[in-house]
Design a protein around this motif. Sequence first.
Motif, mmCIF file in Angstrom:
data_model
loop_
_atom_site.group_PDB
_atom_site.id
_atom_site.type_symbol
_atom_site.label_atom_id
_atom_site.label_comp_id
_atom_site.label_asym_id
_atom_site.label_seq_id
_atom_site.Cartn_x
_atom_site.Cartn_y
_atom_site.Cartn_z
ATOM 1 N N GLN A 1 9.339 1.841 -4.064
ATOM 2 C CA GLN A 1 8.297 2.717 -3.712
ATOM 3 C C GLN A 1 8.084 3.724 -4.856
ATOM 4 O OE1 GLN A 1 8.656 3.878 0.846
ATOM 5 N NE2 GLN A 1 10.798 3.899 -0.229
ATOM 6 N N PRO A 2 7.189 3.061 -5.902
ATOM 7 C CA PRO A 2 6.916 3.820 -7.052
ATOM 8 C C PRO A 2 6.395 5.202 -6.832
ATOM 9 C CG PRO A 2 5.639 2.086 -6.926
ATOM 10 C CD PRO A 2 6.520 1.964 -5.805
ATOM 11 N N VAL A 3 5.470 5.380 -6.072
ATOM 12 C CA VAL A 3 4.714 6.697 -5.711
ATOM 13 C C VAL A 3 5.624 7.791 -5.178
ATOM 14 C CG1 VAL A 3 2.802 7.721 -4.714
ATOM 15 C CG2 VAL A 3 2.605 5.332 -5.494
ATOM 16 N N ARG A 4 6.453 7.226 -4.079
ATOM 17 C CA ARG A 4 7.449 8.353 -3.466
ATOM 18 C C ARG A 4 8.426 8.690 -4.471
ATOM 19 N NH1 ARG A 4 4.862 5.717 0.556
ATOM 20 N NH2 ARG A 4 4.770 6.673 2.710
ATOM 21 N N THR A 5 8.971 7.557 -5.295
ATOM 22 C CA THR A 5 10.095 7.889 -6.506
ATOM 23 C C THR A 5 9.383 8.846 -7.244
ATOM 24 O OG1 THR A 5 10.941 5.695 -6.122
ATOM 25 C CG2 THR A 5 11.241 7.008 -8.178
ATOM 26 N N GLY A 6 8.056 8.666 -7.951
ATOM 27 C CA GLY A 6 7.576 9.890 -8.809
ATOM 28 C C GLY A 6 7.389 11.222 -8.238
ATOM 29 N N LEU A 7 7.183 11.135 -6.869
ATOM 30 C CA LEU A 7 6.929 12.574 -6.394
ATOM 31 C C LEU A 7 8.433 13.018 -6.143
ATOM 32 C CD1 LEU A 7 5.674 14.618 -4.514
ATOM 33 C CD2 LEU A 7 6.025 13.215 -2.661
ATOM 34 N N SER B 1 16.513 11.120 -2.977
ATOM 35 C CA SER B 1 15.101 10.173 -3.528
ATOM 36 C C SER B 1 15.142 8.892 -2.452
ATOM 37 C CB SER B 1 15.576 9.591 -5.083
ATOM 38 O OG SER B 1 16.610 8.982 -4.958
ATOM 39 N N PRO B 2 13.746 8.411 -2.791
ATOM 40 C CA PRO B 2 13.557 7.263 -1.673
ATOM 41 C C PRO B 2 14.630 6.140 -2.045
ATOM 42 C CG PRO B 2 11.737 7.801 -2.900
ATOM 43 C CD PRO B 2 12.775 8.560 -3.353
ATOM 44 N N ALA B 3 14.744 5.001 -1.239
ATOM 45 C CA ALA B 3 15.608 3.853 -1.494
ATOM 46 C C ALA B 3 14.646 2.920 -2.439
ATOM 47 C CB ALA B 3 15.519 3.209 -0.112
ATOM 48 N N GLY B 4 15.667 2.070 -2.948
ATOM 49 C CA GLY B 4 15.130 1.142 -3.809
ATOM 50 C C GLY B 4 14.821 1.584 -5.381
ATOM 51 N N VAL B 5 15.613 2.449 -5.825
ATOM 52 C CA VAL B 5 15.628 2.932 -7.259
ATOM 53 C C VAL B 5 17.034 3.426 -7.496
ATOM 54 C CG1 VAL B 5 14.879 4.955 -6.566
ATOM 55 C CG2 VAL B 5 14.288 4.287 -8.757
ATOM 56 N N VAL C 1 1.078 -1.176 0.020
ATOM 57 C CA VAL C 1 0.090 0.057 -0.191
ATOM 58 C C VAL C 1 0.878 1.352 -0.121
ATOM 59 C CG1 VAL C 1 -1.785 1.395 1.170
ATOM 60 C CG2 VAL C 1 -1.862 -1.191 0.975
ATOM 61 N N GLU C 2 0.620 2.329 -1.130
ATOM 62 C CA GLU C 2 1.491 3.425 -0.944
ATOM 63 C C GLU C 2 0.670 4.441 -1.443
ATOM 64 O OE1 GLU C 2 5.775 4.853 -2.518
ATOM 65 O OE2 GLU C 2 4.805 3.013 -3.485
ATOM 66 N N GLY C 3 0.998 5.623 -0.939
ATOM 67 C CA GLY C 3 0.247 6.656 -1.566
ATOM 68 C C GLY C 3 -0.945 7.503 -0.854
ATOM 69 N N ARG D 1 4.949 -1.884 -12.777
ATOM 70 C CA ARG D 1 5.875 -1.478 -11.439
ATOM 71 C C ARG D 1 6.203 -0.186 -11.175
ATOM 72 N NH1 ARG D 1 11.279 -4.622 -9.695
ATOM 73 N NH2 ARG D 1 11.088 -4.370 -7.306
ATOM 74 N N VAL D 2 6.392 0.588 -12.274
ATOM 75 C CA VAL D 2 6.987 2.064 -12.324
ATOM 76 C C VAL D 2 5.658 2.975 -12.442
ATOM 77 C CG1 VAL D 2 9.240 1.576 -12.945
ATOM 78 C CG2 VAL D 2 7.489 2.444 -14.677
ATOM 79 N N TYR D 3 4.706 2.524 -12.981
ATOM 80 C CA TYR D 3 3.431 3.207 -13.387
ATOM 81 C C TYR D 3 3.014 4.096 -12.243
ATOM 82 C CZ TYR D 3 -1.254 4.284 -15.115
ATOM 83 O OH TYR D 3 -2.560 5.068 -15.364
ATOM 84 N N PRO D 4 2.564 3.707 -11.220
ATOM 85 C CA PRO D 4 2.293 4.338 -9.976
ATOM 86 C C PRO D 4 2.804 5.649 -9.626
ATOM 87 C CG PRO D 4 2.141 2.005 -9.327
ATOM 88 C CD PRO D 4 2.973 1.870 -10.282
ATOM 89 N N GLY D 5 4.106 5.718 -9.999
ATOM 90 C CA GLY D 5 4.941 6.919 -9.839
ATOM 91 C C GLY D 5 5.007 7.601 -11.370
#
Length: 387
Positions: free
Chosen positions: A306-312, A271-275, A157-159, A227-231
Amino acid sequence: MVRQVREGGETAMMTGLDVLQRQGFDPLRNQRVGLVTHPAALSNGLRSATELFAANVNLVALFGPEHGFTGDAQDLIPVAGPPAAVPVYSLYGDTFASLKPTVAMLAGLDVLVIDLQDVGSRYYTFQATMLYCLEACAEIGLPVMVLDRPNPLLREVEGPTIRAGFESFVGVHPVPIRHGLTMGELAKLYQAERVPEANLTVIPCQGRIGHFWLPTSPNMPTVGTARVYPGGCLYEGTNLSEGRGTTRPFEYVGFPGVNSNQLADQLRKDSPAGVEFLPVTFRPTFQKHAGQSCGGVFVVPTAGFQPVRTGLAVLIAFRDLLGDRFRWRTERYEFVDHIPAIDLLFGSDRERTMIEAGARWHDIAKQWEPEEEAFRERRKAYLLYAE
């Protein structure tokens, strides 16, 4: 819980369609059936839901979601039904009213079946179409059957969720951007929270390995894209290219004249971890900045992505770098004229106003944490599979 969605190969997983096929389609015997589906709804034998229904039940109507019944229409493009042996109705026309099946479309049906492969993000509109179908069918007492499929983004769950006044086709109900539910589980949640009078049956998946992935829309070619789409979809709310018009939409993000190395260095620092971010130059063939060289980054997920945090974080980095050249999208977006697209995507104006005030990504994401935790608890009643 179904663990993953594979891009090809052997599989031991059965989707709701496979389970129904193994039952000999008996639950639909002697009924006049309508089917909401698209080409990505395949059986383990790589036969489409449409083909199997036409051969095994009294199929009297077909319905196609956004991108069309054949799945080839680009985003935001109204579609009509193609010629077929039975009526084919579009649930994505040029008005908001076109998103919901009418009484005339549903006339003569005994049951409406929904089989759509989703991508696990609140603003991917297939689950919105499902909700509108539940509402339309509840109004006339028509039963709905949802054939479940795995969520390629699994359980995370994210965002943020949707605040009142910011509802739209990309935010029909207050769930996070990444909700971690399958279509069947979302249907149960929607029934409980929005359409308690709906006559709903969900055919769950069985098994734990995965199944074949066919693109769900022209810009969702692989599981990696999902996988990347939410961000990556957040970039639609700006003048940045989200990579449409390339072979790697949502993994590429860029803008003409950007120094890609400078951008990548900035993102690596904040940026967030994981990318990981690879500096790139790409040239879209259509949509934003078509034919222009765009400097930007290629988003590479790693463990804990964390795709949403990454997109942000990417939005903020581009805004820092571009200054006045960075713009929010102001054109009509998903049938809404008066609210910026970025607010519809986030679900409120909170994120945009915080970005404009100079907040960093982690300050904004901190605001999401109570909403994320509350939804984890709220969704427990609707889970069909073990964690």
